[in-house]
Design an enzyme around this catalytic site. Structure first.
Site, PDB file in Angstrom:
ATOM      1  N   CYS A  99       0.833  -1.205   0.000  1.00  0.00           N
ATOM      2  CA  CYS A  99       0.000   0.000   0.000  1.00  0.00           C
ATOM      3  C   CYS A  99       0.870   1.259   0.000  1.00  0.00           C
ATOM      4  O   CYS A  99       1.735   1.430   0.864  1.00  0.00           O
ATOM      5  CB  CYS A  99      -0.920  -0.008   1.217  1.00  0.00           C
ATOM      6  SG  CYS A  99      -2.004   1.427   1.222  1.00  0.00           S
ATOM      7  N   HIS A 169       2.855  -7.145  -7.166  1.00  0.00           N
ATOM      8  CA  HIS A 169       2.425  -5.999  -7.971  1.00  0.00           C
ATOM      9  C   HIS A 169       3.729  -5.399  -8.507  1.00  0.00           C
ATOM     10  O   HIS A 169       4.511  -4.809  -7.759  1.00  0.00           O
ATOM     11  CB  HIS A 169       1.656  -5.006  -7.097  1.00  0.00           C
ATOM     12  CG  HIS A 169       1.264  -3.761  -7.823  1.00  0.00           C
ATOM     13  ND1 HIS A 169       0.722  -2.667  -7.223  1.00  0.00           N
ATOM     14  CD2 HIS A 169       1.338  -3.440  -9.142  1.00  0.00           C
ATOM     15  CE1 HIS A 169       0.483  -1.722  -8.119  1.00  0.00           C
ATOM     16  NE2 HIS A 169       0.863  -2.170  -9.291  1.00  0.00           N
ATOM     17  N   ASN A 200       1.006  -9.464 -10.970  1.00  0.00           N
ATOM     18  CA  ASN A 200      -0.067  -8.465 -10.893  1.00  0.00           C
ATOM     19  C   ASN A 200       0.426  -7.119 -11.425  1.00  0.00           C
ATOM     20  O   ASN A 200       1.566  -6.742 -11.218  1.00  0.00           O
ATOM     21  CB  ASN A 200      -0.527  -8.333  -9.428  1.00  0.00           C
ATOM     22  CG  ASN A 200      -1.416  -7.119  -9.176  1.00  0.00           C
ATOM     23  OD1 ASN A 200      -1.089  -6.258  -8.364  1.00  0.00           O
ATOM     24  ND2 ASN A 200      -2.534  -7.022  -9.876  1.00  0.00           N
ATOM     25  N   GLY A 224      -6.689  -6.297 -11.154  1.00  0.00           N
ATOM     26  CA  GLY A 224      -7.330  -5.271 -10.337  1.00  0.00           C
ATOM     27  C   GLY A 224      -8.248  -4.397 -11.165  1.00  0.00           C
ATOM     28  O   GLY A 224      -9.387  -4.757 -11.476  1.00  0.00           O
TER      29      GLY A 224
HETATM   30  C1  LIG Z   1      -8.487   1.938  -5.556  1.00  0.00           C
HETATM   31  C2  LIG Z   1      -7.454   0.909  -5.258  1.00  0.00           C
HETATM   32  C3  LIG Z   1      -7.412   0.311  -3.997  1.00  0.00           C
HETATM   33  C4  LIG Z   1      -6.465  -0.669  -3.708  1.00  0.00           C
HETATM   34  N1  LIG Z   1      -6.495  -1.291  -2.475  1.00  0.00           N
HETATM   35  C5  LIG Z   1      -5.621  -2.300  -2.209  1.00  0.00           C
HETATM   36  C6  LIG Z   1      -5.695  -3.048  -0.987  1.00  0.00           C
HETATM   37  O1  LIG Z   1      -6.566  -2.836  -0.140  1.00  0.00           O
HETATM   38  N2  LIG Z   1      -4.768  -4.029  -0.791  1.00  0.00           N
HETATM   39  C7  LIG Z   1      -3.799  -4.309  -1.719  1.00  0.00           C
HETATM   40  O2  LIG Z   1      -2.992  -5.212  -1.487  1.00  0.00           O
HETATM   41  N3  LIG Z   1      -3.741  -3.659  -2.886  1.00  0.00           N
HETATM   42  C8  LIG Z   1      -4.618  -2.675  -3.156  1.00  0.00           C
HETATM   43  N4  LIG Z   1      -4.576  -2.045  -4.369  1.00  0.00           N
HETATM   44  C9  LIG Z   1      -3.628  -2.508  -5.395  1.00  0.00           C
HETATM   45  C10 LIG Z   1      -4.284  -3.556  -6.299  1.00  0.00           C
HETATM   46  O3  LIG Z   1      -4.620  -4.721  -5.570  1.00  0.00           O
HETATM   47  C11 LIG Z   1      -3.328  -3.950  -7.452  1.00  0.00           C
HETATM   48  O4  LIG Z   1      -2.150  -4.451  -6.899  1.00  0.00           O
HETATM   49  C12 LIG Z   1      -3.009  -2.764  -8.346  1.00  0.00           C
HETATM   50  O5  LIG Z   1      -4.162  -2.033  -8.684  1.00  0.00           O
HETATM   51  C13 LIG Z   1      -2.302  -3.229  -9.627  1.00  0.00           C
HETATM   52  O6  LIG Z   1      -3.111  -4.092 -10.363  1.00  0.00           O
HETATM   53  P1  LIG Z   1      -3.943  -3.571 -11.651  1.00  0.00           P
HETATM   54  O7  LIG Z   1      -2.948  -2.833 -12.527  1.00  0.00           O
HETATM   55  O8  LIG Z   1      -4.475  -4.832 -12.267  1.00  0.00           O
HETATM   56  O9  LIG Z   1      -4.996  -2.643 -11.133  1.00  0.00           O
HETATM   57  C14 LIG Z   1      -5.506  -1.051  -4.675  1.00  0.00           C
HETATM   58  C15 LIG Z   1      -5.535  -0.445  -5.937  1.00  0.00           C
HETATM   59  C16 LIG Z   1      -6.487   0.517  -6.246  1.00  0.00           C
HETATM   60  C17 LIG Z   1      -6.495   1.133  -7.617  1.00  0.00           C
END
Ligand SMILES: Cc1cc2nc3c(=O)[nH]c(=O)nc-3n(C[C@H](O)[C@H](O)[C@H](O)COP(=O)(O)O)c2cc1C
Length: 327
Positions: A99, A169, A200, A224
């Site tokens: 985070c 990520h 990810n 995500g």
């Molecule tokens: C609005 C938002 C909230 C997120 N909240 C969390 C969370 O609570 N825990 C976490 O591990 N990652 C969180 N993430 C990261 C996502 O799980 C993910 O790792 C990130 O968006 C990259 O993946 P994507 O490119 O497919 O979106 C959040 C991302 C976004 C955009």
């Protein structure tokens, strides 16, 4: 093909959107948004609030298991809360080391910990001791704070601490959510640990999924924002992997989405105050605009509306809801 995981997204994906997305998307696992743990033992209701699925065997209505994510920096406190959570039989317990939020990082949590692999080890091993073997104990990390100089040390520390799998990520904290995601770094991590690694970051299309698997060398992928923007993405990925020609286009997908939009809205109205409900719909429609022109039209129609009743009427006018005609 490998597994598809629905990513945790605090403030965007809660139990309602998990319900809807796993009904369309056939995900193997979803991870709840993080539960922040700092200083005290949370009551069971705090875990149930974030993951109501705990009362249904930790599964969404479609049967997708939901792991619960914890965020914190103190090994003892995390372990105490993980033990409490374990007593509620979650489908998994996940630790957040990614985070980037300043409020979280100021307290030493989330991505901050990637500067300190020794602390990662202390946290993981403390939590490992209290999580029974039958509950998968996992972690999710970014590549680092500012650079990748300690990435592999972090992965090794989590492995030594006893996690059974790791989601990466593939960006540093400093890179925020800006493309690209460095999928090749997932391959480097995969080389130094013995358990499954899930890639990810930045998977929006079936092509992205193919390239992500190929560059990371990992069959398992967590999605995500792409999952929220295109609820049919997981289904399309699976169809492509099975060699099926998926006979669908965007406008028929949009039509198929209507009952789910309606279900989403009705569930939001039942859970959230009428003042806050419209914001929740606007958030999802805002994401859907990336995929569907029709979502753009609907988004613009509800954008200025403040009351839940007005939104309901607008959704009805757009054919999303089938309200009974006024007497
Ligand atoms: C609005 C938002 C909230 C997120 N909240 C969390 C969370 O609570 N825990 C976490 O591990 N990652 C969180 N993430 C990261 C996502 O799980 C993910 O790792 C990130 O968006 C990259 O993946 P994507 O490119 O497919 O979106 C959040 C991302 C976004 C955009």
């Amino acid at each position: 093909m490998g597994k598809l995981l629905l990513a945790p997204m605090e403030g965007l994906v809660d139990d309602i959107l998990r319900d809807v997305l796993t009904r369309v998307g056939a995900y193997d696992l979803a991870v709840s948004e993080f539960i922040r743990v700092s200083g005290s033992l949370l009551p069971a209701r705090a875990f149930h609030r974030v993951c109501p699925e705990l009362t249904r065997g930790s599964r969404t209505r479609a049967g997708t298991p939901v792991a619960v994510q914890l965020l914190g920096s103190d090994p003892g406190c995390l372990a105490e809360n993980a033990a409490q959570l374990a007593s509620l039989s979650p489908a998994g317990i996940d630790l957040n080391f990614g985070c980037p939020a300043p409020t979280v990082n100021r307290h030493g949590g989330g991505a901050m910990l990637l500067a300190d692999p020794e602390q990662l080890f202390r946290i993981a091993s403390a939590v490992r001791r209290v999580v029974p073997a039958e509950i998968p104990f996992t972690a999710k990390m970014r590549l680092g704070m500012r650079d990748t100089s300690r990435t592999l040390d972090c992965a090794r520390a989590l492995a030594a601490g006893g996690v059974v799998s790791l989601v990466v990520h593939a960006r540093t904290r400093a890179e925020g959510y800006r493309p690209p995601a460095h999928w090749e770094w997932v391959a480097r991590i995969d080389e130094v640990v013995q358990f499954p690694v899930t890639a990810n970051g930045e998977v929006w299309t079936t092509d992205d999924h193919v390239r992500c698997c190929s560059l990371s060398g990992c069959p398992d992928v967590m999605i995500g924002r792409g999952a929220v923007a295109d609820p049919f993405l997981a289904r399309r990925i699976r169809a492509l992997a099975a060699g099926e020609e998926l006979a669908s286009d965007r406008s028929s997908d949009w039509r198929r989405l209507q009952p789910l939009l309606a279900s989403f809205w009705l569930q939001v109205c039942a859970k959230v105050s009428p003042r806050h409900a419209p914001g929740r719909l606007k958030l999802w429609l805002g994401a859907l605009r990336r995929t569907f022109v029709e979502a753009d039209v609907l988004f613009l129609a509800v954008r200025e509306l403040r009351g839940a009743d007005d939104v309901t009427r607008m959704l009805d006018r757009h054919g999303v809801l089938r309200l009974p005609a006024p007497a």
